[in-house]
Structures are given as C-alpha cells and as structure tokens.
Design an enzyme around this catalytic site. Structure first.
Site, short mmCIF file in Angstrom:
data_model
loop_
_atom_site.label_atom_id
_atom_site.label_comp_id
_atom_site.label_asym_id
_atom_site.label_seq_id
_atom_site.Cartn_x
_atom_site.Cartn_y
_atom_site.Cartn_z
CB CYS A 186 -19.82 16.11 39.12
SG CYS A 186 -19.81 15.79 40.88
NE ARG A 246 -28.40 12.49 51.19
CZ ARG A 246 -27.23 13.06 50.87
NH1 ARG A 246 -26.26 13.12 51.77
NH2 ARG A 246 -27.03 13.58 49.68
CB CYS A 304 -26.90 17.25 41.82
SG CYS A 304 -25.28 17.44 42.60
CB CYS A 345 -22.97 10.52 44.74
SG CYS A 345 -22.53 12.12 45.44
CB CYS A 349 -25.12 10.25 41.28
SG CYS A 349 -24.70 11.37 39.93
CE LYS A 370 -18.31 13.41 50.47
NZ LYS A 370 -19.21 13.47 49.32
CE LYS A 412 -19.94 9.68 51.64
NZ LYS A 412 -20.16 9.56 50.20
NE ARG A 438 -22.38 13.91 54.85
CZ ARG A 438 -22.31 14.30 53.56
NH1 ARG A 438 -22.81 13.55 52.59
NH2 ARG A 438 -21.76 15.46 53.25
#
Ligand code: SF4
Length: 611
Positions: A497, A96, A458, A501, A452, A231, A233, A165
């Site tokens: 899931c 990414r 994934c 995302c 996603c 993470k 954001k 991120r």
C-alpha cells in the site's frame, strides 16, 4: 530571536484523538477486552493497543477461505432448510518489540526465537526500524509473551502508536569512540521519549493498578494525555553512511566528526514516506536541513521538536498529521524560529557533510577490538526455516553455542557480533549445516531489495509485497545479468500500500500497491536515500513489472553516461522520454511471450511463507 508562533491547532479533533485523550493514559478498556476469552478488541482498544506494540489483525487468506466455506455451507443449509452458522472472525495479533539501535543480547534473541515458535507463527520478521515482529499471536498468549520478553528487559511499549517509535542508528559494531557515542545518544533519546504511563505494567506485567485516575498530565510531561498527532520517527546516521535512510525520518541526525572526535549532529526535520494514492495533498517528503547541534544539546532539541509537533501537528485530519505536513505548511524558517524561541537560543548553521552511502554491513568484518561480526542478508527480513535454508534454526544454534550479540539493521538484515577469530570457521560450519551459506553470492538487486509485510496479515495491504518480491527480484537479477548490469547498485523496494513501510520512495525502483495485483511503478531515486523517485507508470500489473523495468535497464545500458547510476540516468532522461522509449521496446517484444519459470518462481510456486 523569533517570537513563539501562533496558537496551537484547536480545531475539532479526529476520532483517534478522542480515544487517546479519554483513555486514562493508554488504558481504555484493554483490561476488560483481555478478560473476555473470545473475540477481539473493539475499535477504541484496537487503537490503544498499538501504543503497547500490539496490532489486532487477521489472516486475510484464511478469512477468504472461511468466507468461501461459509458460502458453501449457507448454500447447503438453504437446500436443507437449515441456515448455516455465521463464521466467527478469527483475530490474531502482531507484536513488535522496541529495540533501540536494533541491539539484542544472546538471551534476548533466544527469547524472541522461542516465543515465535511457542506463541506465534514460527517466524520472526525484522522491520526497517530495527525491531522484531511476531505474527499470529493469540489474545490469550499476549500477557505471557510480554512477561517473558520483560524478563530479558525487552518492552513493546511505544513500538507502535502516536509516539516516538523505535529510535534507530547505524548498527555496525565497530569499536570507534564516535560509534559508542552515537549508540549512547540513541539509547538516551529512546529512554527520554518513552511514554511514562504505568498502563503497560498494569495491563501486561504485574496486573497491579497503579493509576488512580486523578493524576494530571504530569504522567506524560512530554506527550500529554493525547500523545502525538501521529507516529514519529527518529534516526541517527554515522558520518558518510546513510544505512538508516536519515532523510525519510521526522528527525534525522547526521553525526559530524573531526577525526575520532564527535563534534555534534546536523539536524534534518520533516521527512516521511506515507501518502495516499487518491489524495494529492499527501506525499512522501525528504527532511529539510535545520541546523547543527552539539552532543549535549541533543536531548533538549529533540524534545522541543517533538513538543512542537505535539502542539501544532494536525489533530483533525490523520492524513495530514505527520510533522512533514506541518513543516511543508510552515516552511523550515518558521519551524526553526519556533524551535529557537523554545530553546531560548539560535541553532548553529548546518555543516558540510561527507557524501552518503548506504552500507549494508554484510559479511565478515573485524570490529577493531580483536573480535569479528558477521552480517547476514535476510530476504525481506523474514527469519524463517524453508526446505533449503533453515535460517531460524541455524541462527538459534549459533546464538546458543557462541552467545554472540545480535543487531538488526535498517535494511532488515541481521548481524552476529563479538565473535572470536578462532570461532569464525565453526560459526560458518554450523550455519552451513542448516543450509545457510555465508559466502552465498547475492546480486546487488537482491541485497538492496526490501519489501513490507503486506498480505496476508497487514490490514492496510491492497496488494502483495513480501510474498511477491522474491520472484520479481529473481527475474530482475536475470535481466540485469543479461544486459551486463549485474554489478550495478540498484535498489528495488515493494510495498502493499502507499504507506511506505519499506521506504519505497527513495529507491531506484519502487512497486507500490495500488489494488490487487496492480502497482504504481516509480523510478529515479537513489540507493543512498538522498532523493525521492518519480511516478513512472500507474496500475501496472504484477506480471508486467519485470518487463517494464527491463525496458528501462536496456535503455540505461545503451545510453548511460560514464558511471552514471540507474537512478541518475532516469532523472536525467525524465519519465516522459523513458516511457516513450520503453513502450517502443515493449511493443517490439510483445510477441515474445515465452517465459520459463525461474528457480525462485518454482520455489515459491503454490507456497506462501508463513506470516
Ligand atoms: Fe502494510 Fe502498507 Fe505498511 Fe505494507 S506499507 S506493511 S501494506 S501499511
């Protein structure tokens, strides 16, 4: 002014914390893993690779096929009295890139396009954080890929991992002073919070070992040697436009303006989408209003919020490690007090905001500087060539010929910018020659839908998303049209899931993977991203999702009040009453099982997009 609060969390760190803190600032054994021609990276280095923007994956479709072949070979071997060889796990990598605000030059776009063909699976995936992802890279090509990206000043450092991120902002390239300032703030925050470690350079670019192992934590003055608990954001919204889904971020900044003057930003903290189906103490959450800050205060305030999460975030249980849980546990008042103590001054009160819309920025629009931009809807963010629509080739041709800027949107669409008025017809004609029609009529359900990546790449996916949603959207479009709802703004989001995302928990309708072919169906969010939806039915089979939503559409058509939106209607009626009415509707139609395949169903029948 509040006192600085209690001591940071010192309980036993989880496994990933140990890996991070002993990694010599994200080096670990990545170099040794790269030096081995065969096989993947071990668990420790799989975790560290994420900070470099790299996920070790495998194609799960191919794994299943290999297992089937292996089982057949084993059977044959046993019959012959010869044991069959065990199939090697086939690792590939997702990479990414980090693109603050989703901005790329023409040269940067073309290097992404070329790498996708040379080293990856021939497609580019736009993410909801305005990044590009490559899928299907091989280990031996990672260094070359990252060097070629670096030559156009693109990095993948901190595109993933327990750090801040990609910082996102409204992508519309309109020439207004406020937008220019928002874009500059986005870039400044991103640069300021980029990890300082030289590991990325050493491992991927020049190979020179610059870290002597003796330096202390000044290598990462903001993060420290363990980086963040999870993470993190950050998004910045333009006044009145919530295309970035600002309430779903750890930090959301909403620009406040007086005419063409940027006054500052309202700060929201503690948003986040992920949850776990079986853990009631995990949940999606919207950000809380924290206060107002002026543009010159942004960097210090954001830095201190990140450092509060660094110091107090849960490093024991990763499922409780996002900042939303810290704020949920503390309450916003305690969090504000902690921040004010660190800043040495109080925050100004949160200010009144314009009502928020979710603008997609599609079609031709004048930029205000004599040039135009063209926003193209990209189904589920996948830039690929299909038989009828050669989007990837068409975009490459336009970028090569006209050298526009490129911007990725948080709705995983793409903008071509800075196009001269006299170039517009030629741009359209060139795209049309690749089957990409600028004026193609798309329904609101199509335009506002997001999925996603999920299967097959994934590793966390338990159900389909990107490969399943086109067919579902096609059927929902038809149902909405039959019921006279074609013009309604109804957002549909799907994930493989519960990690969220595609930000499903603020959509009007969400399908969240529960197990193979079964989904949690949620309704009642708002397409402007300001309200969480509610669980409506669990374990709904993929083939029943359209019927379930159609029953709700029918109810909405008959009993909505005035211009009430679908999400508002679901909220007002409540899931229990909705369910009772829908079940009666579905029971009455249970004998009507005839269903013709739709055009899109036929298009995708037996065909998987390359991922
Ligand atoms: Fe994978 Fe889950 Fe994220 Fe989808 S939501 S990309 S399945 S982690």
């Amino acid at each position: 002014m509040a006192e600085k609060s209690s001591k940071p969390n010192t309980s036993k760190p989880n496994k990933v914390e140990v890996i991070k803190s002993s990694s010599d600032y994200l080096r670990g054994g990545i170099a040794e893993g790269l030096a081995k021609a065969a096989g993947g990276f071990d668990e420790q280095n799989v975790q560290l690779l994420k900070f470099h923007g790299v996920y070790q994956q495998e194609n799960r479709d191919e794994r299943q096929a290999a297992r089937a072949a292996q089982a057949a070979a084993t059977t044959n071997g046993a019959e012959d009295g010869v044991p069959a060889a065990r199939a090697e796990k086939e690792h590939s990598f997702m990479l990414r890139t980090r693109l603050p605000g989703g901005h790329l030059t023409a040269a940067q776009y073309l290097v992404h396009d070329a790498i996708a063909d040379r080293f990856a699976n021939g497609t580019l995936r736009i993410t909801t954080r305005q990044c590009f992802q490559f899928h299907g890279l091989l280990k031996g090509d990672l260094q070359t890929t990252l060097r070629e990206l670096n030559e156009t000043l693109i990095t993948s450092l901190a595109a993933c991992g327990d750090v801040v991120r990609n910082v996102i902002c409204c992508p519309a390239p309109l020439h207004e002073p406020i937008r220019t300032q928002i874009e500059a703030v986005t870039r400044t925050i991103s640069d300021h919070l980029l990890p300082q470690t030289r590991a990325y350079h050493e491992l991927w670019l020049d190979g020179e070992k610059l870290y002597d192992g003796e330096k202390a934590a000044e290598d990462e003055p903001i993060y420290g040697k363990s980086y963040l608990p999870r993470k993190f954001k950050i998004a910045i919204a333009y006044p009145g436009d919530n295309c970035v889904d600002v309430y779903t971020q750890d930090i959301g900044l909403v620009a406040i303006a007086d005419g063409s003057t940027l006054l500052g930003f309202n700060v929201l903290v503690g948003g986040g989408m992920g949850m776990n189906h079986t853990k009631a103490d995990t949940f999606p959450r919207l950000g809380d209003p924290l206060g107002f800050i002026t543009p010159d205060q942004v960097v210090a305030v954001v830095e201190q919020i990140v450092m509060i999460q660094r110091d107090y975030g849960n490093r024991t249980d990763r499922k409780q490690a996002r900042m939303k849980y810290l704020i949920h546990n503390w309450g916003i008042e305690r969090f504000r007090s902690e921040l004010e103590a660190r800043l040495g001054r109080p925050l100004q009160p949160f200010r009144a905001m314009l009502p928020l819309q979710n603008e997609l920025h599609l079609g031709w629009q004048e930029q205000g500087d004599g040039r135009w931009f063209l926003g193209l809807s990209v189904e589920n963010g996948r830039v690929a060539d299909t038989d009828k629509r050669r989007l990837k080739s068409g975009l490459r041709a336009v970028v090569q010929v006209f050298q526009p800027g490129v911007r990725l949107t948080p709705n995983h669409d793409l903008l071509l910018t800075d196009i001269l008025p006299e170039q517009r017809a030629a741009v359209e004609a060139l795209l049309r020659s690749y089957g990409v029609h600028v004026a193609e009529p798309l329904s609101n359900i199509q335009l506002f839908s997001m999925a996603c990546v999920a299967l097959p790449t994934c590793g966390l996916a338990v159900a389909e998303a990107e490969r399943a949603l086109p067919q579902l959207v096609d059927e929902l479009e038809q149902a909405a049209a039959r019921l006279g709802l074609a013009d309604e703004r109804i957002s549909v989001r799907m994930t493989g899931c519960p990690n969220g995302c595609a930000r499903p928990y603020v959509a009007d309708v969400a399908f969240v993977g529960r197990s193979a072919d079964q989904y949690l169906l949620l309704v009642g969010g708002q397409s402007n991203g300001t309200r969480l939806n509610t669980a409506y039915k669990d374990l709904v089979h993929r083939h029943d999702l359209v019927a379930e939503v159609t029953a709700l559409f029918d109810h909405f058509r008959q009993e909505r009040r005035g211009a009430e939106s679908f999400g508002d209607f679901c909220l007002r009626v409540g899931v229990d009453a909705l369910r009772a009415r829908a079940d009666r509707y579905l029971a009455a139609r249970s004998d009507d099982t005839s269903k013709q395949p739709t055009a899109k169903e036929q298009r995708y029948a037996g065909h998987s997009l390359p991922t």
